[in-house]
Design an enzyme around this catalytic site. Structure first.
Site, PDB file in Angstrom:
ATOM      1  N   GLN A  56       5.502  -1.175   8.559  1.00  0.00           N
ATOM      2  CA  GLN A  56       6.092  -0.369   7.483  1.00  0.00           C
ATOM      3  C   GLN A  56       7.572  -0.086   7.696  1.00  0.00           C
ATOM      4  O   GLN A  56       8.257   0.309   6.761  1.00  0.00           O
ATOM      5  CB  GLN A  56       5.324   0.946   7.326  1.00  0.00           C
ATOM      6  N   HIS A 114      -6.610   2.996   7.464  1.00  0.00           N
ATOM      7  CA  HIS A 114      -5.418   2.708   6.663  1.00  0.00           C
ATOM      8  C   HIS A 114      -4.338   2.061   7.522  1.00  0.00           C
ATOM      9  O   HIS A 114      -3.753   1.034   7.145  1.00  0.00           O
ATOM     10  CB  HIS A 114      -4.920   4.017   6.041  1.00  0.00           C
ATOM     11  N   GLU A 115      -4.072   2.648   8.692  1.00  0.00           N
ATOM     12  CA  GLU A 115      -3.022   2.115   9.555  1.00  0.00           C
ATOM     13  C   GLU A 115      -3.417   0.767  10.160  1.00  0.00           C
ATOM     14  O   GLU A 115      -2.585  -0.142  10.282  1.00  0.00           O
ATOM     15  CB  GLU A 115      -2.672   3.117  10.662  1.00  0.00           C
ATOM     16  N   CYS A 118       0.341   5.978   0.199  1.00  0.00           N
ATOM     17  CA  CYS A 118       0.905   5.127   1.248  1.00  0.00           C
ATOM     18  C   CYS A 118       2.422   5.149   1.134  1.00  0.00           C
ATOM     19  O   CYS A 118       2.981   5.028   0.040  1.00  0.00           O
ATOM     20  CB  CYS A 118       0.390   3.698   1.096  1.00  0.00           C
ATOM     21  N   LEU A 119       3.085   5.272   2.272  1.00  0.00           N
ATOM     22  CA  LEU A 119       4.543   5.301   2.280  1.00  0.00           C
ATOM     23  C   LEU A 119       5.146   3.999   1.776  1.00  0.00           C
ATOM     24  O   LEU A 119       6.292   3.983   1.320  1.00  0.00           O
ATOM     25  CB  LEU A 119       5.058   5.598   3.690  1.00  0.00           C
ATOM     26  N   GLY A 133       0.581   9.079   9.148  1.00  0.00           N
ATOM     27  CA  GLY A 133       0.426   7.837   9.875  1.00  0.00           C
ATOM     28  C   GLY A 133       1.519   6.864   9.472  1.00  0.00           C
ATOM     29  O   GLY A 133       2.063   6.937   8.367  1.00  0.00           O
ATOM     30  N   HIS A 140      -2.750  -2.114   7.896  1.00  0.00           N
ATOM     31  CA  HIS A 140      -1.350  -2.561   7.886  1.00  0.00           C
ATOM     32  C   HIS A 140      -1.094  -3.642   8.933  1.00  0.00           C
ATOM     33  O   HIS A 140      -0.286  -4.552   8.715  1.00  0.00           O
ATOM     34  CB  HIS A 140      -0.414  -1.378   8.153  1.00  0.00           C
TER      35      HIS A 140
END
Length: 205
Positions: free
Chosen positions: A51, A141-142, A99-100, A46, A145
């Site tokens: 991000q 999670h997304e 997480c990226l 994702g 953001h």
């Protein structure tokens, strides 16, 4: 292929609510393609627009699921309705996220087991689906953001202390940090055994 740098916690775009998408045009289509390219290069499942430094309300994903939802997709201007989150302590073997934008780190976190997702596809057509299990976790999670929240902001105090220590140790928490998928060393140290058939790590939402 247009892979963009992934910004790291501390960059202001990650810590403020994103703006609603108003136009479903060629510019949006290019942004979505860049997001897919970046997610793929980073082996994530994702990626939200903030991000990659774009404060707009959309995310892409690629995750097999048991909910009859296409494995790969984009959700624009999403709204989530969640089931109740358990108050039990998260299981570190089964409920650990990465997480990226907090590269190389992972921490256990309780999430809702069910999410109803409403939003729009790339053409502006309405979409609605149910997500369960890890797919529901990915959606939450997304979505976080897009509201200026990272998963490390939701950790219990014990895990939050570990996260703060890792962020300080890596020199993050201030503007200007990023990493380039496919160019920089993979912060999660992926090899072929870590990835699914599409080259993604399902734990890395």
């Amino acid at each position: 292929m247009a892979v963009r740098p992934v910004v790291i916690t501390g960059d202001p775009v990650l810590h403020r609510p994103a703006s609603r998408v108003e136009s479903f045009d060629d510019e949006l289509a290019q942004l979505v393609q860049d997001m897919f390219d970046t997610m793929d290069a980073a082996h994530g499942v994702g990626l939200a627009a903030p991000q990659i430094g774009v404060g707009r309300r959309l995310f892409v994903y690629e995750m097999a699921n048991d909910d009859g939802v296409p494995v790969r997709g984009v959700v624009v201007n999403p709204i989530l309705m969640l089931s109740k989150v358990s108050t039990e302590r998260p299981d570190p073997d089964l409920e650990t996220e990465g997480c990226l934008s907090v590269p190389g780190e992972s921490f256990p976190l309780k999430r809702a087991e069910h999410a109803r997702v409403n939003g729009f596809d790339l053409s502006g057509a309405p979409l609605e689906f149910e997500a369960t299990g890890w797919f529901a976790r990915c959606m939450q999670h997304e979505f976080d953001h897009l509201n200026g929240k990272l998963y490390v902001d939701r950790l219990d105090e014990r895990q939050a202390k570990k996260a703060r220590k890792a962020i300080t140790k890596n020199g993050w928490g201030v503007p200007g940090s990023s990493w380039m998928p496919g160019v920089d060393v993979d912060p999660f140290g992926h090899d072929e055994d870590d990835l699914d058939e599409g080259g993604h790590d399902e734990l890395l939402v």
